[in-house]
Design a protein around this motif. Structure first.
Motif, PDB file in Angstrom:
ATOM      1  N   ALA A 202       0.838  -1.207   0.000  1.00 36.61           N
ATOM      2  CA  ALA A 202       0.000   0.000   0.000  1.00 36.61           C
ATOM      3  C   ALA A 202       0.871   1.254   0.000  1.00 36.61           C
ATOM      4  CB  ALA A 202      -0.924  -0.012   1.211  1.00 36.61           C
ATOM      5  N   GLY A 203       1.917   1.253   0.796  1.00 37.05           N
ATOM      6  CA  GLY A 203       2.791   2.423   0.871  1.00 37.05           C
ATOM      7  C   GLY A 203       3.528   2.690  -0.429  1.00 37.05           C
ATOM      8  N   VAL A 204       4.079   1.642  -1.031  1.00 33.50           N
ATOM      9  CA  VAL A 204       4.848   1.824  -2.264  1.00 33.50           C
ATOM     10  C   VAL A 204       3.923   2.206  -3.415  1.00 33.50           C
ATOM     11  CG1 VAL A 204       6.373   0.687  -3.925  1.00 33.50           C
ATOM     12  CG2 VAL A 204       6.661   0.267  -1.489  1.00 33.50           C
ATOM     13  N   MET A 205       2.734   1.644  -3.454  1.00 27.10           N
ATOM     14  CA  MET A 205       1.775   2.030  -4.493  1.00 27.10           C
ATOM     15  C   MET A 205       1.379   3.499  -4.344  1.00 27.10           C
ATOM     16  SD  MET A 205       1.196  -0.143  -6.802  1.00 27.10           S
ATOM     17  CE  MET A 205       1.321  -1.872  -7.225  1.00 27.10           C
ATOM     18  N   GLY A 206       1.302   3.975  -3.100  1.00 29.50           N
ATOM     19  CA  GLY A 206       1.018   5.387  -2.883  1.00 29.50           C
ATOM     20  C   GLY A 206       2.123   6.285  -3.412  1.00 29.50           C
ATOM     21  N   ILE A 207       3.372   5.879  -3.200  1.00 33.29           N
ATOM     22  CA  ILE A 207       4.508   6.642  -3.724  1.00 33.29           C
ATOM     23  C   ILE A 207       4.512   6.596  -5.250  1.00 33.29           C
ATOM     24  CG2 ILE A 207       7.037   6.728  -3.834  1.00 33.29           C
ATOM     25  CD1 ILE A 207       6.939   5.539  -0.918  1.00 33.29           C
ATOM     26  N   ALA A 208       4.233   5.423  -5.808  1.00 31.25           N
ATOM     27  CA  ALA A 208       4.167   5.287  -7.268  1.00 31.25           C
ATOM     28  C   ALA A 208       3.086   6.198  -7.842  1.00 31.25           C
ATOM     29  CB  ALA A 208       3.894   3.832  -7.655  1.00 31.25           C
ATOM     30  N   ALA A 209       1.957   6.314  -7.153  1.00 28.54           N
ATOM     31  CA  ALA A 209       0.880   7.186  -7.629  1.00 28.54           C
ATOM     32  C   ALA A 209       1.320   8.646  -7.631  1.00 28.54           C
ATOM     33  CB  ALA A 209      -0.358   6.997  -6.753  1.00 28.54           C
ATOM     34  N   GLN A 210       2.088   9.051  -6.624  1.00 20.77           N
ATOM     35  CA  GLN A 210       2.612  10.416  -6.603  1.00 20.77           C
ATOM     36  C   GLN A 210       3.519  10.672  -7.810  1.00 20.77           C
ATOM     37  OE1 GLN A 210       4.117  10.290  -2.335  1.00 20.77           O
ATOM     38  NE2 GLN A 210       3.430  12.403  -2.463  1.00 20.77           N
ATOM     39  N   ILE A 211       4.385   9.705  -8.109  1.00 19.03           N
ATOM     40  CA  ILE A 211       5.279   9.843  -9.260  1.00 19.03           C
ATOM     41  C   ILE A 211       4.475   9.930 -10.543  1.00 19.03           C
ATOM     42  CG2 ILE A 211       7.065   8.668 -10.630  1.00 19.03           C
ATOM     43  CD1 ILE A 211       8.052   7.420  -7.962  1.00 19.03           C
ATOM     44  N   ALA A 212       3.454   9.064 -10.666  1.00 16.15           N
ATOM     45  CA  ALA A 212       2.664   8.998 -11.894  1.00 16.15           C
ATOM     46  C   ALA A 212       1.881  10.274 -12.148  1.00 16.15           C
ATOM     47  CB  ALA A 212       1.719   7.801 -11.836  1.00 16.15           C
ATOM     48  N   ARG A 213       1.625  11.059 -11.104  1.00 18.58           N
ATOM     49  CA  ARG A 213       0.879  12.309 -11.287  1.00 18.58           C
ATOM     50  C   ARG A 213       1.741  13.422 -11.866  1.00 18.58           C
ATOM     51  NH1 ARG A 213      -1.850  10.665  -6.393  1.00 18.58           N
ATOM     52  NH2 ARG A 213      -0.396  11.845  -5.092  1.00 18.58           N
ATOM     53  N   ASN A 214       3.053  13.274 -11.808  1.00 20.26           N
ATOM     54  CA  ASN A 214       3.960  14.302 -12.319  1.00 20.26           C
ATOM     55  C   ASN A 214       4.164  14.168 -13.824  1.00 20.26           C
ATOM     56  OD1 ASN A 214       4.438  15.597  -9.860  1.00 20.26           O
ATOM     57  ND2 ASN A 214       6.063  14.148  -9.311  1.00 20.26           N
ATOM     58  N   SER A 215       4.710  15.219 -14.411  1.00 23.55           N
ATOM     59  CA  SER A 215       5.010  15.192 -15.836  1.00 23.55           C
ATOM     60  C   SER A 215       5.968  14.037 -16.138  1.00 23.55           C
ATOM     61  CB  SER A 215       5.663  16.503 -16.266  1.00 23.55           C
ATOM     62  OG  SER A 215       6.377  16.342 -17.475  1.00 23.55           O
ATOM     63  N   PRO A 216       5.589  13.101 -17.007  1.00 25.26           N
ATOM     64  CA  PRO A 216       6.496  11.981 -17.306  1.00 25.26           C
ATOM     65  C   PRO A 216       7.789  12.441 -17.974  1.00 25.26           C
ATOM     66  CG  PRO A 216       4.594  11.952 -18.768  1.00 25.26           C
ATOM     67  CD  PRO A 216       4.314  12.984 -17.725  1.00 25.26           C
ATOM     68  N   LEU A 217       7.748  13.546 -18.683  1.00 24.15           N
ATOM     69  CA  LEU A 217       8.975  14.063 -19.291  1.00 24.15           C
ATOM     70  C   LEU A 217       9.929  14.579 -18.216  1.00 24.15           C
ATOM     71  CD1 LEU A 217      10.468  14.621 -21.933  1.00 24.15           C
ATOM     72  CD2 LEU A 217       9.333  16.860 -22.023  1.00 24.15           C
ATOM     73  N   ALA A 218       9.382  15.250 -17.201  1.00 23.77           N
ATOM     74  CA  ALA A 218      10.222  15.730 -16.099  1.00 23.77           C
ATOM     75  C   ALA A 218      10.805  14.567 -15.309  1.00 23.77           C
ATOM     76  CB  ALA A 218       9.409  16.640 -15.182  1.00 23.77           C
TER      77      ALA A 218
END
Length: 281
Positions: A202-218
């Motif tokens: 649950a914790g790692v998926m939450g961190i992954a979701a934060q990353i996925a919300r950012n610009s993929p190019l950035a």
């Protein structure tokens, strides 16, 4: 996505979840594992909208490490004949194994490792190549190869000294002892320790979701720069950063970010272009 012998893959909300799925065999790294891992990551990069990969496992242990059948398969490594040719064959096999794990670094999106139970030998080599590591409280790690009478050869001794103090890495390599989740956290090898396997995911998926919300190019720019900076001088890395920025930076994503913040919404970014081979469509 294709199906795999050693992995179960699910992609949702820009997150690719790759699970080692041979718990009865302690998720040991057999011949299929080494072949499938780079293909799996490249399939994700080429054929999905994933912006981050989470690698987790099933069963009591993350992975027992290298399946010794890889080195005992006469088709992979004939153990006879001219010693020079046998040595050249072994070198080529080790290079192929190294390349398989290096795919975690080479894929352009972040790879997060979620580790429970034992992370042994070759499995430690693998998670060293991830962008970030997280574990449950029952996790432990070991450079098992030393205890077995060989030198770890697919990445731990090259990557771990960049992640932990040299003196500690040398002790762990020379002794082959286990180090615990708590020790790994104190040394900075893992980012966080969770009480259970469920809390870990649950914790790692939450961190992954934060990353996925950012610009993929950035985000891909961050990964490119951090990998480059690890292996080059500050001066060379700054020059590479300037060159990257001159070619890749565009204000589109920044404008979307500002507009979304003004409206208290989540910005919607365009996916990266799919990775295609030279002669693919």
């Amino acid at each position: 996505m294709p199906t795999y012998e050693c992995f179960k893959v699910e992609v949702a909300q820009h997150i690719a979840h790759v699970q080692l799925c041979r718990p009865d065999a302690l998720n040991s790294m057999n011949k299929a594992f080494w072949t499938e891992l780079p293909h799996c990551l490249r399939d994700i990069e080429s054929n999905t909208d994933a912006r981050v990969v989470v690698i987790s496992s099933t069963g009591k242990h993350f992975s027992a490490g290298m399946d010794l059948s890889v080195f005992s398969d006469p088709k992979l490594l004939p153990m006879g004949g001219d010693p020079g040719r046998m040595g050249e064959g072994l070198r080529r096999l080790v290079l192929q194994l190294q390349d398989s794990l290096s795919s975690l670094e080479q894929v352009r999106i972040p790879v997060l490792a979620a580790i429970q139970g034992g992370c042994i030998g070759g499995a430690l080599d693998m998670v060293c190549a991830a962008d970030s590591r997280y574990c449950s409280a029952d996790a432990y790690f070991t450079i098992k190869e030393t205890e077995l009478g060989m030198t770890a050869d697919v990445g731990t001794l090259q990557r771990l000294p960049k992640l932990m103090p040299q003196g500690v890495v040398r002790e762990l390599a020379y002794t082959g002892r286990n180090f615990t989740a708590q020790e790994a956290k104190a040394l900075g090898f893992v980012n966080e320790v969770y009480e259970s396997h469920e809390a870990l995911l649950a914790g790692v998926m939450g961190i992954a979701a934060q990353i996925a919300r950012n610009s993929p190019l950035a985000v891909t720019g961050c990964k490119e720069m951090l990998n480059y900076s690890r292996d080059h001088s500050v001066e060379d890395s700054l020059k590479y950063m300037a060159t990257w920025q001159s070619g890749m930076f565009r204000p589109n994503d920044m404008m979307k970010t500002f507009q979304a913040k003004a409206m208290k919404q989540q910005a919607e970014y365009e996916d990266l272009r799919p990775v295609k081979g030279l002669f693919e469509g």
